[in-house]
Design a protein around this motif. Structure first.
Motif, PDB file in Angstrom:
ATOM      1  N   ALA A  32      54.470  39.920  42.282  1.00 11.08           N
ATOM      2  CA  ALA A  32      54.574  41.379  42.255  1.00 11.08           C
ATOM      3  C   ALA A  32      54.359  41.901  40.834  1.00 11.08           C
ATOM      4  O   ALA A  32      53.622  42.870  40.624  1.00 11.08           O
ATOM      5  CB  ALA A  32      55.940  41.822  42.795  1.00 11.08           C
ATOM      6  N   TRP A  33      54.987  41.263  39.849  1.00 12.08           N
ATOM      7  CA  TRP A  33      54.811  41.670  38.450  1.00 12.08           C
ATOM      8  C   TRP A  33      53.334  41.603  38.058  1.00 12.08           C
ATOM      9  O   TRP A  33      52.796  42.543  37.471  1.00 12.08           O
ATOM     10  CB  TRP A  33      55.654  40.777  37.535  1.00 12.08           C
ATOM     11  N   ASN A  34      52.690  40.487  38.377  1.00 10.41           N
ATOM     12  CA  ASN A  34      51.280  40.335  38.035  1.00 10.41           C
ATOM     13  C   ASN A  34      50.426  41.417  38.686  1.00 10.41           C
ATOM     14  O   ASN A  34      49.524  41.968  38.055  1.00 10.41           O
ATOM     15  CB  ASN A  34      50.766  38.952  38.416  1.00 10.41           C
ATOM     16  N   ARG A  35      50.698  41.734  39.934  1.00 11.45           N
ATOM     17  CA  ARG A  35      49.939  42.782  40.628  1.00 11.45           C
ATOM     18  C   ARG A  35      50.193  44.143  39.989  1.00 11.45           C
ATOM     19  O   ARG A  35      49.268  44.930  39.817  1.00 11.45           O
ATOM     20  CB  ARG A  35      50.309  42.830  42.111  1.00 11.45           C
ATOM     21  N   LEU A  36      51.439  44.418  39.635  1.00  8.53           N
ATOM     22  CA  LEU A  36      51.760  45.693  38.986  1.00  8.53           C
ATOM     23  C   LEU A  36      51.084  45.823  37.621  1.00  8.53           C
ATOM     24  O   LEU A  36      50.658  46.902  37.224  1.00  8.53           O
ATOM     25  CB  LEU A  36      53.279  45.835  38.805  1.00  8.53           C
ATOM     26  N   MET A  37      51.004  44.727  36.892  1.00  2.62           N
ATOM     27  CA  MET A  37      50.513  44.758  35.513  1.00  2.62           C
ATOM     28  C   MET A  37      49.016  44.512  35.373  1.00  2.62           C
ATOM     29  O   MET A  37      48.469  44.664  34.285  1.00  2.62           O
ATOM     30  CB  MET A  37      51.243  43.704  34.672  1.00  2.62           C
ATOM     31  N   GLN A  38      48.334  44.132  36.460  1.00  2.81           N
ATOM     32  CA  GLN A  38      46.935  43.734  36.323  1.00  2.81           C
ATOM     33  C   GLN A  38      46.038  44.857  35.833  1.00  2.81           C
ATOM     34  O   GLN A  38      45.011  44.605  35.207  1.00  2.81           O
ATOM     35  CB  GLN A  38      46.402  43.128  37.614  1.00  2.81           C
ATOM     36  N   GLN A  39      46.394  46.079  36.092  1.00  3.83           N
ATOM     37  CA  GLN A  39      45.594  47.199  35.618  1.00  3.83           C
ATOM     38  C   GLN A  39      46.553  48.282  35.127  1.00  3.83           C
ATOM     39  O   GLN A  39      47.024  49.112  35.896  1.00  3.83           O
ATOM     40  CB  GLN A  39      44.712  47.723  36.749  1.00  3.83           C
ATOM     41  N   LEU A  41      48.303  51.565  33.796  1.00  2.00           N
ATOM     42  CA  LEU A  41      48.011  52.965  34.103  1.00  2.00           C
ATOM     43  C   LEU A  41      47.200  53.610  32.982  1.00  2.00           C
ATOM     44  O   LEU A  41      47.403  53.296  31.805  1.00  2.00           O
ATOM     45  CB  LEU A  41      49.318  53.750  34.270  1.00  2.00           C
ATOM     46  N   PRO A  42      46.304  54.525  33.337  1.00  4.06           N
ATOM     47  CA  PRO A  42      45.577  55.265  32.302  1.00  4.06           C
ATOM     48  C   PRO A  42      46.579  55.987  31.389  1.00  4.06           C
ATOM     49  O   PRO A  42      47.577  56.518  31.850  1.00  4.06           O
ATOM     50  CB  PRO A  42      44.745  56.281  33.097  1.00  4.06           C
ATOM     51  N   GLY A  43      46.307  55.972  30.117  1.00  2.00           N
ATOM     52  CA  GLY A  43      47.183  56.644  29.163  1.00  2.00           C
ATOM     53  C   GLY A  43      48.288  55.783  28.599  1.00  2.00           C
ATOM     54  O   GLY A  43      48.918  56.152  27.609  1.00  2.00           O
ATOM     55  N   MET A  44      48.540  54.627  29.219  1.00  2.00           N
ATOM     56  CA  MET A  44      49.631  53.778  28.742  1.00  2.00           C
ATOM     57  C   MET A  44      49.356  53.226  27.346  1.00  2.00           C
ATOM     58  O   MET A  44      50.267  53.136  26.524  1.00  2.00           O
ATOM     59  CB  MET A  44      49.905  52.631  29.714  1.00  2.00           C
ATOM     60  N   ALA A  45      48.117  52.848  27.060  1.00  2.00           N
ATOM     61  CA  ALA A  45      47.790  52.310  25.735  1.00  2.00           C
ATOM     62  C   ALA A  45      48.077  53.359  24.665  1.00  2.00           C
ATOM     63  O   ALA A  45      48.673  53.045  23.632  1.00  2.00           O
ATOM     64  CB  ALA A  45      46.333  51.860  25.679  1.00  2.00           C
ATOM     65  N   LEU A  46      47.689  54.606  24.913  1.00  2.00           N
ATOM     66  CA  LEU A  46      47.966  55.690  23.966  1.00  2.00           C
ATOM     67  C   LEU A  46      49.466  55.921  23.840  1.00  2.00           C
ATOM     68  O   LEU A  46      49.988  56.081  22.729  1.00  2.00           O
ATOM     69  CB  LEU A  46      47.270  56.975  24.399  1.00  2.00           C
ATOM     70  N   GLY A  68      47.687  43.378  30.676  1.00  2.00           N
ATOM     71  CA  GLY A  68      46.947  43.267  31.926  1.00  2.00           C
ATOM     72  C   GLY A  68      46.636  41.830  32.305  1.00  2.00           C
ATOM     73  O   GLY A  68      46.046  41.565  33.347  1.00  2.00           O
ATOM     74  N   GLN A  69      47.055  40.875  31.461  1.00  2.00           N
ATOM     75  CA  GLN A  69      46.792  39.456  31.725  1.00  2.00           C
ATOM     76  C   GLN A  69      47.867  38.889  32.658  1.00  2.00           C
ATOM     77  O   GLN A  69      49.047  39.089  32.429  1.00  2.00           O
ATOM     78  CB  GLN A  69      46.802  38.664  30.414  1.00  2.00           C
ATOM     79  N   LEU A 141      58.750  58.065  35.940  1.00  2.00           N
ATOM     80  CA  LEU A 141      57.409  58.452  36.383  1.00  2.00           C
ATOM     81  C   LEU A 141      56.466  57.253  36.389  1.00  2.00           C
ATOM     82  O   LEU A 141      55.726  57.028  37.351  1.00  2.00           O
ATOM     83  CB  LEU A 141      56.856  59.556  35.477  1.00  2.00           C
ATOM     84  N   ILE A 142      56.490  56.461  35.335  1.00  2.00           N
ATOM     85  CA  ILE A 142      55.606  55.294  35.230  1.00  2.00           C
ATOM     86  C   ILE A 142      55.874  54.304  36.355  1.00  2.00           C
ATOM     87  O   ILE A 142      54.945  53.824  37.009  1.00  2.00           O
ATOM     88  CB  ILE A 142      55.751  54.627  33.848  1.00  2.00           C
ATOM     89  N   VAL A 143      57.134  53.995  36.607  1.00  2.00           N
ATOM     90  CA  VAL A 143      57.472  53.047  37.684  1.00  2.00           C
ATOM     91  C   VAL A 143      57.029  53.597  39.030  1.00  2.00           C
ATOM     92  O   VAL A 143      56.448  52.881  39.851  1.00  2.00           O
ATOM     93  CB  VAL A 143      58.971  52.690  37.669  1.00  2.00           C
ATOM     94  N   MET A 144      57.258  54.890  39.260  1.00  2.00           N
ATOM     95  CA  MET A 144      56.838  55.498  40.523  1.00  2.00           C
ATOM     96  C   MET A 144      55.324  55.384  40.705  1.00  2.00           C
ATOM     97  O   MET A 144      54.844  54.971  41.761  1.00  2.00           O
ATOM     98  CB  MET A 144      57.243  56.969  40.576  1.00  2.00           C
TER      99      MET A 144
END
Length: 157
Positions: A32-39, A41-46, A68-69, A141-144
């Motif tokens: 589940a963690w890997n699936r959540l983290m694979q991509q 969210l837009p804006g997270m890097a900023l 994302g790894q 918001l991010i988790v949702m």
């Protein structure tokens, strides 16, 4: 089902949030963690760059964000991005970040085709309290959004 790990007893927490979704098929907590983290969210890097730039002025370590790894066979004491792995079992993955300002625990649990992310924070000082003012609503918001995205991806086209 085992209760999720928390950063401290509930009465000592400044922040405690849990969100769950039904899973269409069984999945381990790490899957589940890997699936959540694979991509991410837009804006997270900023958002992480801003967080690091501001927090570094107060002696807080830079965390850089999510890579994302996928994690293949992580062990207790290793890192998943900026989190330290404190516990890893088929149905539970407990990750932490601890410093002089606050202790953060994120616990990913999967049980009976249900995914729950529980995050808790114990603060140690005024900076920790101030830090959580913008972080608490952003975290919710991010988790949702992440869980909504996962639910759509698992449902298929």
């Amino acid at each position: 089902m085992t209760r999720p790990d928390l950063a401290a007893p509930p009465a000592e927490l400044l922040f405690h949030h849990a969100r769950s979704i039904a899973l269409p098929q069984p999945m381990s907590a790490l899957e589940a963690w890997n699936r959540l983290m694979q991509q991410p969210l837009p804006g997270m890097a900023l958002a992480f760059r801003l967080r690091d730039a501001i927090s570094a002025r107060f002696g807080v370590a830079r965390i850089g964000g999510f890579s994302g790894q996928p994690a293949r066979q992580p062990q207790i004491g290793e890192r998943l991005d900026f989190f330290l792995i404190e516990r890893i079992e088929p149905e539970m993955l407990t990750l932490s970040v601890r410093d002089r300002h606050l202790d953060v625990l994120t616990c990913v649990t999967t049980h009976a085709q249900r995914l729950t992310i529980t995050s808790s924070v114990k603060v140690h000082n005024l900076f920790g309290r101030a830090y959580m003012i913008p972080v608490a609503p952003a975290h919710r918001l991010i988790v949702m959004l992440m869980m909504h995205r996962l639910k759509r991806a698992l449902a298929g086209p």
